[in-house]
Each structure stands twice: as structure tokens, then as C-alpha cells.
Design an enzyme around this catalytic site. Structure first.
Site, mmCIF file in Angstrom:
data_model
loop_
_atom_site.group_PDB
_atom_site.id
_atom_site.type_symbol
_atom_site.label_atom_id
_atom_site.label_comp_id
_atom_site.label_asym_id
_atom_site.label_seq_id
_atom_site.Cartn_x
_atom_site.Cartn_y
_atom_site.Cartn_z
ATOM 1 N N HIS A 146 46.100 38.271 36.163
ATOM 2 C CA HIS A 146 44.920 38.516 37.006
ATOM 3 C C HIS A 146 44.496 37.245 37.733
ATOM 4 C CE1 HIS A 146 40.938 39.500 38.465
ATOM 5 N NE2 HIS A 146 40.529 38.379 37.896
ATOM 6 N N HIS A 151 43.662 35.769 42.255
ATOM 7 C CA HIS A 151 42.767 34.767 42.845
ATOM 8 C C HIS A 151 43.453 33.665 43.649
ATOM 9 C CE1 HIS A 151 38.885 35.953 41.069
ATOM 10 N NE2 HIS A 151 39.552 36.265 39.961
ATOM 11 N N GLU A 192 35.746 39.547 43.394
ATOM 12 C CA GLU A 192 36.543 40.436 42.532
ATOM 13 C C GLU A 192 36.928 41.766 43.179
ATOM 14 O OE1 GLU A 192 38.058 39.610 39.908
ATOM 15 O OE2 GLU A 192 36.990 37.823 39.219
ATOM 16 N N SER A 211 44.900 42.774 41.772
ATOM 17 C CA SER A 211 45.734 42.614 40.576
ATOM 18 C C SER A 211 45.838 43.908 39.780
ATOM 19 C CB SER A 211 45.196 41.475 39.695
ATOM 20 O OG SER A 211 43.889 41.766 39.239
HETATM 21 FE FE FE Z 1 38.762 37.332 38.355
#
Ligand code: FE
Ligand code: PHE
Length: 278
Positions: A146, A151, A192, A211
Site C-alpha cells: 500500500h 503513495h 487516500e 492500491s
Molecule cells: Fe496510505
């Protein structure tokens, strides 16, 4: 986010229970919670799992990830995740040149002030461990996949990179002002789970969406959730779900819009939200 690879973590879990049920090894970290990434410690099974996670997600992102994310993932040799679990030290050479950000290894979730201090100093904390095989489709806290896949690619885009540093400073300030619960919602609905419209097409830039195979399709293609034009105050009024796909997504017109809308002093915003009981 049941059955999704998206870690259903809550920044306020990160925040308020730094040691509640966390699985990473916090025993040998530095004062800033960083740990060395030991490349030799990743097993063959973990390398294989990483590649399968990466291939599954790479197959889904064309036509669904924003142009900045796709450009970084498909066009930047430093982000060739098919070579295996990335070595943060190598990625950092390219990342420093691109936006002066650096990745730092961490054991997992961090106390809020530690996390925000890293962001304010252009350091992105990346969890060093990878999910277990039984968590291939769903994990309850952020892991290496993730954090890295979701990110890191966006950190190569200057306007986004600058925004995330500003967010770190803003969050330290929000903590002083008692505004962190509201600012955490902004993070949730942008960093997010953020969506953006580019050339008329709805695309994802949020790490939790990018993700997760399930949430990527749901956020962009399902008729169920609401997709609202991004609005700072409205995002801060909107509670989020930490263990299921979201009911609401916020859609940017551009990253410039995110910069402009988050530039004002938020102190009066927190005053209004407090008065409203948001
Ligand atoms: Fe995150
Ligand atoms: N402008 C916000 C403040 O003054 C800080 C901030 C910047 C928040 C960027 C989010 C993103 O508090």
C-alpha cells in the site's frame, strides 16, 4: 474495504493508538520511528507475493490512474516495481532529484506528530514489511505494498509533493488547534481516496484507491457511491469508513485546485466546524 488490498487504516488510529495492536517491530527503531530497510530479509515468498500484487494492480491502472501516477509508474525506471521489492535507497536517488522527497522505512503506523513531522520535512514513511499471503486481498493496516505502490509514485509530481509537505505543517498546526479530526478527513478524501477529472475522464490519484483492486473499480465505475466536486469544508464534514469502500468520493479538477483550496489559514475553518459540531 472488505476483501480489498486497501489497508483499511484510519489516520486517527495512527494518531490516537500508536501502540494498539500494531504488528511491526518497534523494538529497534530510531527516535523518529525509522528503521533500516533490510533488503536481504525479504524472503523468496515475499518477493513472489510482491510481484503478484504489483502485476494485479498494474493491469488495472491504465485508464484509471491519473496521468501523473501512470507517468511515474510506467515511465520512471526508478519505479520499475516488476524488478522486485524496491530498495528505498535506490528510489531515493531519483526521488530527491525529482522533488527533494525521501522515503524512510518505518515499522508500521506512527503516532500522529511523528508522521506529520516526517511529512513536513519531505520524508515519506514507508512500512518495511509486506502483508501475508492470507491478506493478499485485504489487510487492515498499511503495509509495504500500500505505502509504496499507492503513495510513492505521486511523490514524483512537484505540485503534489509540495502539497503533502504543506499538509504535514498544517497537521502539526491542526493538532495545536484541536482540528486534527477534521484535517484527517481531508487527508482521507484526497491523499487516500481522491479522484480527479483529467480530459473529461474520472481517474484516481488517492493511494487507498490505487492500491486496491476492488476499490479502484468501485470508486470509478460503480453507480453506488456519491462523487462530489472537491470542497475542503465539505470533505472535513464527511465521516469516513475505515473498513469498507467509501460512500463518498471527492473529485478534483486539477492539483492546482487542491493547492489553492488548502492554502488559506484553516484556523477559522476549525472554529466553524467546532461550532457546527461536525
Ligand atoms: Fe496510505
Ligand atoms: N492551509 C492550512 C492551514 O493553514 C494547512 C494545510 C495545507 C492543510 C495543505 C492541508 C493541506 O492550516
Amino acid at each position: 474495504m472488505q476483501n480489498a488490498t486497501t489497508p483499511a487504516f484510519d489516520i486517527s488510529a495512527k494518531t490516537h493508538n500508536p501502540n494498539a495492536g500494531l504488528r511491526g517491530n518497534y523494538a529497534r527503531m530510531a527516535a523518529d520511528y525509522t528503521v533500516p530497510q533490510q533488503m536481504d530479509d525479504y524472503s523468496a515468498a515475499e518477493q513472489s507475493r510482491w510481484l503478484r500484487l504489483v502485476e494485479r494492480q498494474l493491469a488495472l491502472i491504465p485508464g484509471r490512474a491519473c496521468s501523473e501516477f501512470l507517468g511515474a509508474v510506467l515511465g520512471n525506471p526508478a519505479l520499475d516495481m516488476r524488478r522486485g521489492i524496491p530498495d528505498f535507497a535506490q528510489v531515493n536517488v531519483a526521488l530527491k532529484a525529482a522533488t527533494r522527497w525521501q522515503l524512510v522505512g518505518v515499522p508500521g503506523l506512527l503516532p500522529d506528530d511523528v508522521f506529520f513531522t516526517h511529512l513536513a520535512n519531505r520524508r515519506f514513511p514507508v512500512t518495511v514489511w509486506l502483508r501475508e499471503e492470507s491478506e493478499f486481498d485485504y489487510i487492515v493496516e498499511p503495509d509495504l505494498f500500500h505505502d509504496f505502490f499507492g503513495h510513492v509514485p505521486m511523490l514524483f509530481t512537484p505540485i503534489y509533493a509540495d502539497h503533502l509537505e504543506a499538509y504535514g505543517h498544517g497537521a502539526l498546526k491542526a493538532k495545536q488547534l484541536g482540528g486534527l479530526d477534521w484535517l484527517a478527513r481531508l487527508y482521507w478524501y484526497t491523499i487516500e481516496f481522491g479522484l480527479i477529472r483529467q480530459q473529461g475522464k474520472l481517474l484516481a490519484y488517492g493511494a487507498g484507491v490505487l492500491s486496491s483492486p476492488k476499490e479502484l473499480l468501485y470508486a470509478l465505475e460503480s453507480d453506488v457511491p456519491a462523487r462530489l466536486p472537491f470542497d475542503t469544508m465539505r470533505s472535513m464534514r464527511t465521516r469516513f469508513l475505515i473498513d469498507d469502500v467509501q460512500n463518498t468520493y471527492f473529485v478534483l479538477d486539477s492539483f492546482e485546485q487542491l493547492r489553492t483550496e488548502t492554502a488559506p489559514d484553516f484556523a477559522p475553518y476549525y472554529e466553524s466546524l467546532r461550532a457546527e459540531g461536525a
